[in-house]
Structures are given as C-alpha cells and as structure tokens.
Design a protein around this motif. Structure first.
Motif, mmCIF file in Angstrom:
data_model
loop_
_atom_site.group_PDB
_atom_site.id
_atom_site.type_symbol
_atom_site.label_atom_id
_atom_site.label_comp_id
_atom_site.label_asym_id
_atom_site.label_seq_id
_atom_site.Cartn_x
_atom_site.Cartn_y
_atom_site.Cartn_z
ATOM 1 N N GLY A 79 0.331 -1.637 0.206
ATOM 2 C CA GLY A 79 -0.218 -0.068 -0.034
ATOM 3 C C GLY A 79 0.089 1.728 -0.272
ATOM 4 N N GLY A 80 1.719 1.148 0.067
ATOM 5 C CA GLY A 80 2.764 2.648 0.013
ATOM 6 C C GLY A 80 2.770 3.618 -1.376
ATOM 7 N N ARG A 81 3.213 4.835 -1.079
ATOM 8 C CA ARG A 81 3.175 5.302 -2.095
ATOM 9 C C ARG A 81 4.412 6.139 -2.777
ATOM 10 N NH1 ARG A 81 -0.309 9.850 0.825
ATOM 11 N NH2 ARG A 81 0.925 8.815 2.588
ATOM 12 N N ALA A 82 4.522 6.252 -3.797
ATOM 13 C CA ALA A 82 5.918 6.960 -4.669
ATOM 14 C C ALA A 82 5.603 8.161 -5.156
ATOM 15 C CB ALA A 82 6.780 6.032 -5.651
ATOM 16 N N ALA A 83 6.344 8.497 -5.104
ATOM 17 C CA ALA A 83 6.456 9.773 -6.397
ATOM 18 C C ALA A 83 7.817 10.509 -6.861
ATOM 19 C CB ALA A 83 5.934 11.788 -5.203
ATOM 20 N N LEU A 84 7.243 10.180 -8.089
ATOM 21 C CA LEU A 84 8.281 10.197 -9.475
ATOM 22 C C LEU A 84 8.798 11.510 -9.905
ATOM 23 C CD1 LEU A 84 7.446 7.061 -11.258
ATOM 24 C CD2 LEU A 84 8.773 7.167 -9.244
ATOM 25 N N CYS A 85 10.048 12.289 -10.129
ATOM 26 C CA CYS A 85 10.227 13.698 -11.158
ATOM 27 C C CYS A 85 11.664 13.203 -11.854
ATOM 28 C CB CYS A 85 10.218 14.759 -9.470
ATOM 29 S SG CYS A 85 10.335 16.017 -10.607
ATOM 30 N N GLY A 86 11.399 13.409 -12.775
ATOM 31 C CA GLY A 86 12.801 13.616 -13.473
ATOM 32 C C GLY A 86 13.065 12.099 -13.937
ATOM 33 N N ALA A 87 13.768 12.171 -14.829
ATOM 34 C CA ALA A 87 14.937 11.271 -15.320
ATOM 35 C C ALA A 87 15.974 11.027 -16.551
ATOM 36 C CB ALA A 87 13.342 10.092 -16.608
ATOM 37 N N ILE A 88 16.885 12.020 -15.635
ATOM 38 C CA ILE A 88 17.997 11.773 -15.909
ATOM 39 C C ILE A 88 19.196 10.722 -16.522
ATOM 40 C CG2 ILE A 88 18.854 11.676 -13.765
ATOM 41 C CD1 ILE A 88 21.151 14.789 -14.702
ATOM 42 N N SER A 89 18.883 10.000 -15.386
ATOM 43 C CA SER A 89 19.077 8.477 -16.083
ATOM 44 C C SER A 89 18.526 8.064 -17.303
ATOM 45 C CB SER A 89 19.090 7.328 -14.799
ATOM 46 O OG SER A 89 17.644 6.681 -15.058
ATOM 47 N N LEU A 90 17.666 8.386 -18.372
ATOM 48 C CA LEU A 90 17.136 7.852 -19.786
ATOM 49 C C LEU A 90 17.662 9.186 -20.362
ATOM 50 C CD1 LEU A 90 14.015 7.627 -18.618
ATOM 51 C CD2 LEU A 90 15.700 5.138 -18.817
ATOM 52 N N TYR A 91 18.169 9.951 -19.707
ATOM 53 C CA TYR A 91 19.090 11.373 -20.868
ATOM 54 C C TYR A 91 19.334 10.603 -21.844
ATOM 55 C CZ TYR A 91 16.527 14.157 -17.926
ATOM 56 O OH TYR A 91 15.371 15.634 -17.267
ATOM 57 N N SER A 92 20.877 10.088 -21.599
ATOM 58 C CA SER A 92 21.754 9.173 -22.280
ATOM 59 C C SER A 92 20.798 8.512 -22.837
ATOM 60 C CB SER A 92 22.892 9.099 -21.968
ATOM 61 O OG SER A 92 22.726 8.514 -20.744
ATOM 62 N N ASP A 93 19.495 7.730 -23.061
ATOM 63 C CA ASP A 93 19.691 6.071 -24.157
ATOM 64 C C ASP A 93 19.970 6.735 -25.277
ATOM 65 O OD1 ASP A 93 18.543 5.614 -21.927
ATOM 66 O OD2 ASP A 93 16.042 5.686 -22.054
ATOM 67 N N ASP A 94 20.175 5.856 -26.020
ATOM 68 C CA ASP A 94 20.511 5.129 -26.999
ATOM 69 C C ASP A 94 19.520 5.120 -28.006
ATOM 70 O OD1 ASP A 94 21.564 3.880 -29.524
ATOM 71 O OD2 ASP A 94 23.142 2.940 -28.880
ATOM 72 N N ILE A 95 18.897 6.256 -28.739
ATOM 73 C CA ILE A 95 17.793 6.240 -29.528
ATOM 74 C C ILE A 95 17.827 4.955 -30.677
ATOM 75 C CG2 ILE A 95 19.341 6.568 -31.414
ATOM 76 C CD1 ILE A 95 17.008 8.808 -32.153
ATOM 77 N N HIS A 96 18.613 3.728 -30.215
ATOM 78 C CA HIS A 96 18.604 2.581 -31.018
ATOM 79 C C HIS A 96 18.085 1.892 -30.053
ATOM 80 C CE1 HIS A 96 19.898 3.967 -35.043
ATOM 81 N NE2 HIS A 96 20.664 4.519 -34.133
ATOM 82 N N ARG A 97 18.014 1.648 -28.607
ATOM 83 C CA ARG A 97 17.639 0.674 -27.569
ATOM 84 C C ARG A 97 17.273 1.788 -26.621
ATOM 85 N NH1 ARG A 97 23.355 -3.037 -26.402
ATOM 86 N NH2 ARG A 97 23.132 -1.061 -24.553
ATOM 87 N N PRO A 98 16.037 1.964 -26.557
ATOM 88 C CA PRO A 98 15.432 2.656 -25.615
ATOM 89 C C PRO A 98 15.723 2.322 -24.302
ATOM 90 C CG PRO A 98 14.118 3.047 -27.322
ATOM 91 C CD PRO A 98 15.737 2.230 -27.914
#
Length: 103
Positions: free
Chosen positions: A4-23
């Motif tokens: 029953g826990g709650r989580a708030a999510l903000c930002g996604a800096i770890s995804l900023y450098s995703d490879d366009i061919h392998r998101p």
C-alpha cells in the motif's frame, strides 16, 4: 516498500543518455508495484511554482534546525569535472554532485 506504499516520481536524468536505437525498456519494477498494491504518481515542480516562496521558507527552516540535510558527492580538483559530469548519467549517486576547485 510496504504494501500500500506511495511513491512520487520526478525527473528521469538516468534516461537522458538513452541510445536512440536501444531506448529504455520502461518500468522494471512493474510486478512489485502490482503485488504490493503501490501508488506511483509523477509530478512536475512547475505545477507548484505558485507555492515556491512558502516551500522555500519551510525547507530553509528545516535546514537551520538540522532536520533536513542534503547528501553530496564531492570531487576534488578541476581535472575531476569530466568524471563528475559522467556520474550524473550513471545513476550511482545520491544527492548533489560537487566539484571543488579550491578553498
């Protein structure tokens, strides 16, 4: 998290450098969210911009009282700038990354 826990999510800096061919493949903890009946909600700080001054004052007071402390990863020396910058995209740090150039 507890059932029953709650989580708030903000930002996604770890995804900023995703490879366009392998998101990224998306949320990797989907089964845990369902099994534990978690509530996950995204937010954008701009939605709360009208409360900026009130929030700043409240957080500032908590810092002065020692009830709120930030975590910092400190690198020493200008030569560490590239290493510190790349660390931003590796997701291995908690808090602020600082490069200390001199005292």
């Amino acid at each position: 998290m507890a059932v029953g826990g709650r989580a708030a999510l903000c930002g996604a800096i770890s995804l900023y450098s995703d490879d366009i061919h392998r998101p990224s493949q998306g949320l990797s903890i989907y089964r845990a969210i369902v099994a534990k009946q978690l509530t996950v909600q995204g937010f954008n700080v701009l939605n709360w911009f009208s409360s900026w001054h009130e929030a700043y004052r409240a957080l500032y007071d908590l810092v002065l009282e020692g009830k709120l402390r930030g975590k910092e990863l400190i690198y020493e020396g200008f030569d560490k700038v590239p290493e510190a910058f790349l660390k931003l995209f590796q997701g291995g740090n908690l808090g602020k990354i600082i490069v200390k150039i001199r005292d």
